[in-house]
Design an enzyme around this catalytic site. Structure first.
Site: not given
Ligand code: IDP
Ligand code: MG
Length: 138
Positions: A9, A49, A57, A85, A91, A102, A112, A115, A126
């Site tokens: 990212k 997304y 968010f 993963r 996350t 991460r 973070n 992805h 994807e």
């Molecule tokens: P993941 O990337 O671990 O699969 P997801 O729940 O799919 O997590 O969320 C996608 C992306 O959205 C996260 O990687 C992060 O960049 C962002 N994100 C997730 N939760 C939050 C939040 O609570 N606040 C801000 N950004 C978030």
């Molecule tokens: Mg995800």
């Protein structure tokens, strides 16, 4: 052999961690079969997304993902989806296990570092979003 999709990212690219992350991917036994550096357009980030459209968010996530270049990756390994993963970690980097990408490289729950596809079905979608068959070289 399974394939998964990953993104380094904008925060991690900007902070100079692309090489360290790629090194780790290879040392964990993934074969990188596609890799490209690019800047996501707002339209691309929104589409990629779209599954998160209803989450609070979403707008900020799309904005963040367009703040700078990213590196998109197609990786191959046994159980690649789960293995990637696991290597990424939780996350929220505050919750991520020691030595996960991460934990090592993320700035925040949003910025973070990486992805990763969350299922084999989404990995296929994807990968196809960013790569055509001729871009993938095993
Ligand atoms: P993941 O990337 O671990 O699969 P997801 O729940 O799919 O997590 O969320 C996608 C992306 O959205 C996260 O990687 C992060 O960049 C962002 N994100 C997730 N939760 C939050 C939040 O609570 N606040 C801000 N950004 C978030
Ligand atoms: Mg995800």
């Amino acid at each position: 052999m399974e394939r998964t999709f990953g993104i380094i990212k904008p925060d991690a690219v900007k902070n100079g961690f692309s090489g360290k992350i790629i090194d780790r991917i290879e040392s964990e036994g993934f074969k990188i079969i596609g890799m490209r550096k690019l800047s996501l357009s707002k339209a691309d980030a929104e589409k990629f997304y779209a599954v998160h459209k209803e989450r609070p968010f979403y707008g900020e996530l799309v904005a963040f993902m367009t703040t700078g270049p990213v590196v998109v990756l197609c990786m191959q390994k046994d159980n690649a989806v789960k293995a990637w993963r696991d290597l990424m970690g939780a996350t929220n980097p505050a919750d991520a296990d020691a030595n996960t990408l991460r934990k090592l490289y993320a700035e925040s729950i949003e910025a973070n570092a990486v992805h990763g596809s969350d299922s084999l079905e989404n990995a296929k979608i994807e990968i196809e979003f960013f790569f055509s068959d001729k871009d993938l070289v095993a």
